[in-house]
Design a protein around this motif. Structure first.
Motif, mmCIF file in Angstrom:
data_model
loop_
_atom_site.group_PDB
_atom_site.id
_atom_site.type_symbol
_atom_site.label_atom_id
_atom_site.label_comp_id
_atom_site.label_asym_id
_atom_site.label_seq_id
_atom_site.Cartn_x
_atom_site.Cartn_y
_atom_site.Cartn_z
ATOM 1 N N PHE A 64 12.494 81.520 29.523
ATOM 2 C CA PHE A 64 11.663 80.480 30.133
ATOM 3 C C PHE A 64 11.913 79.068 29.624
ATOM 4 O O PHE A 64 11.263 78.129 30.096
ATOM 5 N N VAL A 116 3.730 79.058 33.775
ATOM 6 C CA VAL A 116 4.476 80.318 33.887
ATOM 7 C C VAL A 116 3.444 81.432 33.973
ATOM 8 O O VAL A 116 2.541 81.512 33.137
ATOM 9 N N SER A 117 3.556 82.304 34.961
ATOM 10 C CA SER A 117 2.525 83.319 35.160
ATOM 11 C C SER A 117 2.581 84.387 34.073
ATOM 12 O O SER A 117 3.649 84.716 33.539
ATOM 13 N N GLU A 127 2.179 87.460 34.574
ATOM 14 C CA GLU A 127 2.937 88.591 35.106
ATOM 15 C C GLU A 127 4.435 88.443 34.806
ATOM 16 O O GLU A 127 5.102 89.419 34.447
ATOM 17 N N ASP A 128 4.965 87.231 34.939
ATOM 18 C CA ASP A 128 6.386 87.011 34.658
ATOM 19 C C ASP A 128 6.686 87.188 33.171
ATOM 20 O O ASP A 128 7.746 87.713 32.798
ATOM 21 N N ILE A 129 5.766 86.749 32.333
ATOM 22 C CA ILE A 129 5.955 86.906 30.884
ATOM 23 C C ILE A 129 5.918 88.387 30.501
ATOM 24 O O ILE A 129 6.756 88.871 29.722
ATOM 25 N N GLU A 130 4.976 89.111 31.058
ATOM 26 C CA GLU A 130 4.863 90.540 30.746
ATOM 27 C C GLU A 130 6.091 91.313 31.219
ATOM 28 O O GLU A 130 6.502 92.288 30.580
ATOM 29 N N ALA A 131 6.705 90.861 32.317
ATOM 30 C CA ALA A 131 7.916 91.521 32.804
ATOM 31 C C ALA A 131 9.067 91.380 31.800
ATOM 32 O O ALA A 131 9.859 92.312 31.621
ATOM 33 N N ILE A 132 9.153 90.236 31.135
ATOM 34 C CA ILE A 132 10.190 90.036 30.122
ATOM 35 C C ILE A 132 9.876 90.848 28.866
ATOM 36 O O ILE A 132 10.759 91.483 28.279
ATOM 37 N N GLY A 192 -1.124 85.029 39.532
ATOM 38 C CA GLY A 192 -0.052 84.067 39.353
ATOM 39 C C GLY A 192 -0.572 82.740 38.828
ATOM 40 O O GLY A 192 -1.354 82.695 37.875
#
Length: 316
Positions: A88, A200-201, A203-208, A300
């Motif tokens: 990110f 930055v959502s 959800e996107d952080i948790e995906a990483i 989001g």
């Protein structure tokens, strides 16, 4: 003091850098909001940030850096922090990591904590200024403490609702494209935690990360990261949330199917809504009437929008 608007070119950045090197503060654009920047290594410069904003000294600041290598000289990064930085940065994510003993950061920046909030911004003008300055810049949002964050240079320079007359200059690079502050992630007992929703959502952080973020109950009287005060981002007038219509004396900010006097996004687009949020709050507040805001979904970027709205509506 006259607050000067500087162009985002070499001449404007050279003038801004001169003020920073002298220990003064200036406002700079980032992709999230305009920040009030000062030399993070200079205690007097950091004190000027708190003074100009009227910010409580127990509320820590975010340190902005030109790249990951510079950030790793200030804080300790474990594997998870490195993964988030790689995914990110540059961008709208702030990481709260242990402070290095030899970082040289003024203690006012961290409010005496043994951790530091770090970000590498993506905005090209912010990056150019950081490269030219050659060091770390502490930069909270460039607005009076607790009030609506600025997404345009004119918001900063306004003498009534901004910092006009309190700071020497603003580097004017137009509107901020994201429009809400950065997401802040820290660690509690070794587990990643969402300390502030933002650009930055989650959800996107948790995906990483491959695991859910903790969502701890935060103490607004002892913040461990910026942006945690209960009352924050507040207009001068009262604010009512989850409105489906307006009272006779209200200004209604709509979203989606709820039209309003003005709208965050007629199509229900959360990216557009985030980018417009603070500017519309300012426009509504300028009308001198109570404000109502339509419901925004809690997903989001909606989580960041609702976080700002709840704090803006909190008792003061």
């Amino acid at each position: 003091m006259h607050t000067r608007l500087l162009s985002p070119d070499d001449q404007g950045l050279a003038i801004a850098c001169d003020w920073l090197l002298q220990g003064d503060v200036i406002a700079m654009p980032t992709e999230t909001v305009y920040g009030l920047a000062g030399d993070a290594r200079n205690p007097a410069a950091v004190a000027r940030i708190y003074e100009a904003k009227g910010r409580p000294s127990f509320n820590p600041l975010i340190v902005h850096l030109p790249d990951r290598a510079a950030a790793e000289k200030v804080g300790h990064f474990d594997g998870k922090a490195q993964a988030l930085a790689e995914a990110f940065w540059p961008g709208a994510l702030t990481l709260v990591v242990p402070l290095r003993d030899d970082a040289g950061i003024a203690s006012l920046v961290t409010a005496g904590l043994d951790t530091v909030a770090l970000r590498v911004p993506a905005h090209p003008v912010a990056h150019a200024l950081l490269e030219r300055f050659g060091g770390a810049l502490a930069a909270p949002s460039a607005n009076p403490s607790g009030r609506i964050s600025p997404t345009m240079a004119g918001h900063v320079a306004d003498p009534e609702t901004g910092l006009g007359g309190r700071i020497p200059a603003v580097v004017d690079a137009g509107a901020c494209p994201v429009g809400v502050e950065s997401t802040i992630v820290g660690w509690l007992d070794g587990r990643p935690a969402l300390l502030r929703p933002g650009g930055v959502s989650a959800e996107d952080i948790e995906a990483i990360l491959g695991e859910p973020l903790l969502r701890p109950e935060l103490d607004p009287d002892a913040p461990n990261a910026p942006g945690q005060l209960t009352s924050h981002y507040a207009p001068r007038e009262s604010l009512r949330l989850n409105a489906t219509d307006r009272a006779p004396d209200e200004v209604l900010i709509g979203f989606g199917d709820i039209e309003g006097d003005m709208t965050l996004s007629a199509s229900g687009n959360l990216i557009e809504a985030a980018a417009r949020l603070f500017d519309l709050l300012r426009q509504a507040d300028a009308l001198g009437r109570p404000i109502a805001v339509a419901t925004v979904p809690e997903r989001g970027l909606g989580a960041a929008i609702n976080d700002r709205l709840r704090r803006a509506a909190a008792p003061r």
